[in-house]
Design a protein around this motif. Sequence first.
Motif, PDB file in Angstrom:
ATOM      1  N   ASN A 199       0.849  -1.065  -0.033  1.00  0.00           N
ATOM      2  CA  ASN A 199      -0.122  -0.306   0.006  1.00  0.00           C
ATOM      3  C   ASN A 199       0.972   1.179   0.172  1.00  0.00           C
ATOM      4  OD1 ASN A 199      -2.566  -1.124  -0.185  1.00  0.00           O
ATOM      5  ND2 ASN A 199      -2.790  -1.000   2.067  1.00  0.00           N
ATOM      6  N   ALA A 200       1.781   1.201   0.902  1.00  0.00           N
ATOM      7  CA  ALA A 200       2.912   2.278   0.999  1.00  0.00           C
ATOM      8  C   ALA A 200       3.388   2.577  -0.067  1.00  0.00           C
ATOM      9  CB  ALA A 200       3.952   2.359   2.027  1.00  0.00           C
ATOM     10  N   VAL A 201       3.884   1.589  -1.278  1.00  0.00           N
ATOM     11  CA  VAL A 201       4.438   1.615  -2.387  1.00  0.00           C
ATOM     12  C   VAL A 201       3.478   2.155  -3.572  1.00  0.00           C
ATOM     13  CG1 VAL A 201       5.902   0.434  -4.302  1.00  0.00           C
ATOM     14  CG2 VAL A 201       6.466  -0.012  -2.021  1.00  0.00           C
ATOM     15  N   LEU A 202       2.480   1.388  -3.599  1.00  0.00           N
ATOM     16  CA  LEU A 202       1.278   1.944  -4.767  1.00  0.00           C
ATOM     17  C   LEU A 202       1.147   3.284  -4.469  1.00  0.00           C
ATOM     18  CD1 LEU A 202      -0.998  -1.207  -4.547  1.00  0.00           C
ATOM     19  CD2 LEU A 202       0.645  -0.514  -6.203  1.00  0.00           C
ATOM     20  N   HIS A 203       0.839   3.812  -3.268  1.00  0.00           N
ATOM     21  CA  HIS A 203       0.266   5.124  -3.201  1.00  0.00           C
ATOM     22  C   HIS A 203       1.422   6.242  -3.086  1.00  0.00           C
ATOM     23  CE1 HIS A 203      -3.850   3.677  -2.740  1.00  0.00           C
ATOM     24  NE2 HIS A 203      -3.303   2.777  -1.899  1.00  0.00           N
ATOM     25  N   GLY A 204       2.881   5.621  -2.913  1.00  0.00           N
ATOM     26  CA  GLY A 204       3.630   6.730  -2.828  1.00  0.00           C
ATOM     27  C   GLY A 204       4.511   6.786  -3.969  1.00  0.00           C
ATOM     28  N   VAL A 205       4.308   6.243  -5.051  1.00  0.00           N
ATOM     29  CA  VAL A 205       4.974   6.386  -6.632  1.00  0.00           C
ATOM     30  C   VAL A 205       4.154   7.268  -7.181  1.00  0.00           C
ATOM     31  CG1 VAL A 205       6.052   4.124  -6.688  1.00  0.00           C
ATOM     32  CG2 VAL A 205       3.595   4.470  -7.609  1.00  0.00           C
ATOM     33  N   LYS A 206       4.640   8.092  -8.278  1.00  0.00           N
ATOM     34  CA  LYS A 206       4.016   8.946  -8.887  1.00  0.00           C
ATOM     35  C   LYS A 206       3.196   8.427  -9.987  1.00  0.00           C
ATOM     36  CE  LYS A 206       6.902  13.135  -7.700  1.00  0.00           C
ATOM     37  NZ  LYS A 206       7.670  13.998  -8.321  1.00  0.00           N
ATOM     38  N   GLU A 207       3.704   7.176 -10.326  1.00  0.00           N
ATOM     39  CA  GLU A 207       2.979   6.613 -11.607  1.00  0.00           C
ATOM     40  C   GLU A 207       1.767   5.948 -11.249  1.00  0.00           C
ATOM     41  OE1 GLU A 207       5.564   3.585 -13.338  1.00  0.00           O
ATOM     42  OE2 GLU A 207       6.682   4.955 -14.557  1.00  0.00           O
ATOM     43  N   GLY A 208       0.722   5.976 -12.143  1.00  0.00           N
ATOM     44  CA  GLY A 208      -0.501   5.405 -11.737  1.00  0.00           C
ATOM     45  C   GLY A 208      -0.399   3.963 -11.990  1.00  0.00           C
ATOM     46  N   ILE A 209      -0.881   3.130 -11.422  1.00  0.00           N
ATOM     47  CA  ILE A 209      -1.151   1.640 -11.353  1.00  0.00           C
ATOM     48  C   ILE A 209      -2.380   1.160 -11.084  1.00  0.00           C
ATOM     49  CG2 ILE A 209       0.051  -0.431 -10.322  1.00  0.00           C
ATOM     50  CD1 ILE A 209       2.176   1.071  -9.207  1.00  0.00           C
ATOM     51  N   LEU A 210      -2.857   0.120 -12.132  1.00  0.00           N
ATOM     52  CA  LEU A 210      -4.152  -0.379 -11.966  1.00  0.00           C
ATOM     53  C   LEU A 210      -3.901  -2.123 -12.322  1.00  0.00           C
ATOM     54  CD1 LEU A 210      -5.827  -1.235 -14.658  1.00  0.00           C
ATOM     55  CD2 LEU A 210      -5.936   1.058 -14.853  1.00  0.00           C
ATOM     56  N   ALA A 211      -4.813  -2.836 -11.720  1.00  0.00           N
ATOM     57  CA  ALA A 211      -4.907  -4.394 -12.098  1.00  0.00           C
ATOM     58  C   ALA A 211      -6.064  -4.637 -12.355  1.00  0.00           C
ATOM     59  CB  ALA A 211      -4.148  -4.953 -10.962  1.00  0.00           C
ATOM     60  N   ILE A 212      -6.277  -5.483 -13.424  1.00  0.00           N
ATOM     61  CA  ILE A 212      -7.520  -6.217 -13.685  1.00  0.00           C
ATOM     62  C   ILE A 212      -7.236  -7.768 -13.608  1.00  0.00           C
ATOM     63  CG2 ILE A 212      -8.137  -4.434 -15.229  1.00  0.00           C
ATOM     64  CD1 ILE A 212      -7.542  -6.094 -17.366  1.00  0.00           C
ATOM     65  N   ASN A 213      -8.588  -8.624 -13.420  1.00  0.00           N
ATOM     66  CA  ASN A 213      -8.596  -9.966 -13.336  1.00  0.00           C
ATOM     67  C   ASN A 213      -8.903 -10.544 -14.912  1.00  0.00           C
ATOM     68  OD1 ASN A 213     -10.973  -9.709 -13.779  1.00  0.00           O
ATOM     69  ND2 ASN A 213     -11.675 -10.206 -11.678  1.00  0.00           N
ATOM     70  N   LYS A 214      -9.030 -11.616 -15.126  1.00  0.00           N
ATOM     71  CA  LYS A 214      -8.922 -12.119 -16.462  1.00  0.00           C
ATOM     72  C   LYS A 214     -10.453 -11.994 -16.936  1.00  0.00           C
ATOM     73  CE  LYS A 214     -10.498 -16.685 -14.672  1.00  0.00           C
ATOM     74  NZ  LYS A 214     -10.037 -17.903 -14.429  1.00  0.00           N
ATOM     75  N   MET A 220      -7.605  -3.457  -8.453  1.00  0.00           N
ATOM     76  CA  MET A 220      -6.695  -2.363  -7.689  1.00  0.00           C
ATOM     77  C   MET A 220      -6.361  -1.079  -8.316  1.00  0.00           C
ATOM     78  SD  MET A 220      -3.419  -1.075  -7.330  1.00  0.00           S
ATOM     79  CE  MET A 220      -2.468  -2.209  -8.119  1.00  0.00           C
ATOM     80  N   MET A 221      -6.523   0.106  -7.882  1.00  0.00           N
ATOM     81  CA  MET A 221      -6.079   1.160  -8.728  1.00  0.00           C
ATOM     82  C   MET A 221      -5.497   2.029  -7.622  1.00  0.00           C
ATOM     83  SD  MET A 221      -8.176   3.843 -10.938  1.00  0.00           S
ATOM     84  CE  MET A 221      -8.505   3.041 -12.602  1.00  0.00           C
ATOM     85  N   ASN A 222      -4.390   2.625  -7.569  1.00  0.00           N
ATOM     86  CA  ASN A 222      -3.762   3.568  -6.636  1.00  0.00           C
ATOM     87  C   ASN A 222      -4.154   4.962  -6.978  1.00  0.00           C
ATOM     88  OD1 ASN A 222      -2.089   4.286  -8.840  1.00  0.00           O
ATOM     89  ND2 ASN A 222      -0.200   4.186  -7.789  1.00  0.00           N
ATOM     90  N   GLN A 223      -3.890   5.802  -5.920  1.00  0.00           N
ATOM     91  CA  GLN A 223      -4.476   7.367  -5.887  1.00  0.00           C
ATOM     92  C   GLN A 223      -3.810   7.944  -7.196  1.00  0.00           C
ATOM     93  OE1 GLN A 223      -6.959   7.081  -3.697  1.00  0.00           O
ATOM     94  NE2 GLN A 223      -6.533   8.936  -4.081  1.00  0.00           N
ATOM     95  N   PRO A 224      -2.497   7.982  -7.273  1.00  0.00           N
ATOM     96  CA  PRO A 224      -1.870   8.517  -8.749  1.00  0.00           C
ATOM     97  C   PRO A 224      -2.761   8.201  -9.903  1.00  0.00           C
ATOM     98  CG  PRO A 224      -0.167   7.841  -7.380  1.00  0.00           C
ATOM     99  CD  PRO A 224      -1.409   7.347  -6.644  1.00  0.00           C
ATOM    100  N   ALA A 225      -3.295   7.175 -10.019  1.00  0.00           N
ATOM    101  CA  ALA A 225      -4.052   6.805 -11.131  1.00  0.00           C
ATOM    102  C   ALA A 225      -5.088   7.256 -11.062  1.00  0.00           C
ATOM    103  CB  ALA A 225      -4.084   4.906 -11.185  1.00  0.00           C
ATOM    104  N   LYS A 226      -6.014   7.305  -9.978  1.00  0.00           N
ATOM    105  CA  LYS A 226      -7.353   8.033  -9.781  1.00  0.00           C
ATOM    106  C   LYS A 226      -7.142   9.554 -10.285  1.00  0.00           C
ATOM    107  CE  LYS A 226      -9.199   4.927  -6.518  1.00  0.00           C
ATOM    108  NZ  LYS A 226      -9.929   4.834  -4.975  1.00  0.00           N
ATOM    109  N   LYS A 227      -5.901  10.132  -9.890  1.00  0.00           N
ATOM    110  CA  LYS A 227      -5.778  11.442  -9.961  1.00  0.00           C
ATOM    111  C   LYS A 227      -5.707  11.639 -11.387  1.00  0.00           C
ATOM    112  CE  LYS A 227      -3.217  15.444  -8.410  1.00  0.00           C
ATOM    113  NZ  LYS A 227      -2.026  16.000  -7.717  1.00  0.00           N
ATOM    114  N   LEU A 228      -4.660  10.956 -12.112  1.00  0.00           N
ATOM    115  CA  LEU A 228      -4.334  11.106 -13.578  1.00  0.00           C
ATOM    116  C   LEU A 228      -5.523  10.870 -14.325  1.00  0.00           C
ATOM    117  CD1 LEU A 228      -1.891  11.792 -15.347  1.00  0.00           C
ATOM    118  CD2 LEU A 228      -1.678   9.154 -15.551  1.00  0.00           C
TER     119      LEU A 228
END
Length: 517
Positions: A199-214, A220-228
Amino acid sequence: MGLLLILLMSAFYSYMESKQIEENKGKLALEISKTVSFMPTIIEGIESSNPTKTIQPLAEKIRKETGAEFVVVGNLDGTRYSHPLKSMIGKKMKGGDNDKAIKKGEYYVSKANGSLGPSIRGKSPILNKNGEVIGVVSVGFLLEDVNQQITKNIKKVLLVSIVALLISFFGSMLLGRDIRKDTLGLEPYEIAALYKEKNAVLHGVKEGILAINKDGFITMMNQPAKKLLHIKGSVRHIKVEGLFPSEYLYEVLNAGNPVVDKELIWKDKTVIVNCTPLFDESGISGVVASFRDKTEIEQMVNTISEVKSYSEDLRAQTHEYTNKLYVLSGLLQLGEFEQAIAMIQAETQILEVQNTILFNQIKDSKVQAILLGKLGKASEKKIKFEIVAESYLDHLPTHMKLSNLIVILGNLIDNAFEAVTESNPPIVKFFATDIGSDIIFEVSDNGRGISERDIPQLFKRGFTLKNGDKPRGFGLSNAEEAVVEMNGMIEVQSNPDSGTIFTVYLPKQDERSQEHA
């Protein structure tokens, strides 16, 4: 924990079982004694001259059939008329617990130490036809036998408990092995630590990160991704379509090959995407995408480009005046003084008009510098660049940065210069005013104009009406972004063959600073 629970349950059940057995034995003894006390043969036997002859055979028969340890019938003095041991007949009953039955006529259960040992007894009075107490019946079970039955039942309980314990032990081993397999051999505290770190890494990085299932649902989607992506609230278990460009995600999901540094335009941003597949035992289980905004980098590069263009404009102006000085020097050396004077007067007249407006009416040094550069560029391109005489502009507010002004005015004036290349004569006009609550800039030209169909596309990144191999379609887009950054607006009016007018409105007050105040 399971072992402790089983032991506690076993102990509780054993205690309750022992109490239940004792209670049942007491009730059974009491019921038998009541039955015996109501039997006419027993009542008649006590009143007969030889009670033992009648009572002993019957009492023994009942004892053997019911499984009782003893069935003793006695008179009011407690003298026995029956007993499993014939030698005890005629002797006093032991235990001292006959009083309530003989004196009060009560039916009850008691514990006492009799001739055969400690026992649980059921006591019942024997009543004659007149309701008078004439004797007592005592039916009992030895405590030793009761304890043996309790022990036997507890052994059964313990056996079942041991079997349950073994089953739970092996079951927990198998379950633990399966869970450790799913958790990659990590202990619970290690999983908790990894979760916190993730959680710390996901929300600490500036890059947006999201994950989807098959199935394409977001896990999962971190805050930078939501902001972007301009997303608010939770997006878990929502389809990715519409929230993010999904073609690359499904491409990786289907093919299993990662996608690296793919550039795409999403709404108002240029995004660089990397997609990596996730695998489990059954194959591809999902995709993780990381993406970063390239727009800020592009804006910085474009600003540098505009500054470079501005410096080139100044260089062109310098080059033009250098050429004029060479011509003037040549005329003076040839003695053509009148032509030299005429040239100086002509240049002076032009400069006086321009400089009067530029330096007396346009008082902001940033705008002056931009216009000076464009005047030189226009002169070099043989374009008549006029600063409208009615223009007036005081010093601009401090929140209006030079870089933004270069992007806005530089692009609008350069576009106007290119639009009039085929006009005769080519004329571009600039107007500025600070009357009211807005700073207003207006750039007009007498070029071929823009069709009504193309006007809505003008500010879209990559759209251009110009030909050539050089990448185009970014100038007006950058200008609009700079205007929006200062909470302003830009308008365009144009008709084919009648020229184009771009008008920019920039608020004097910085709304963002007021919000923070």
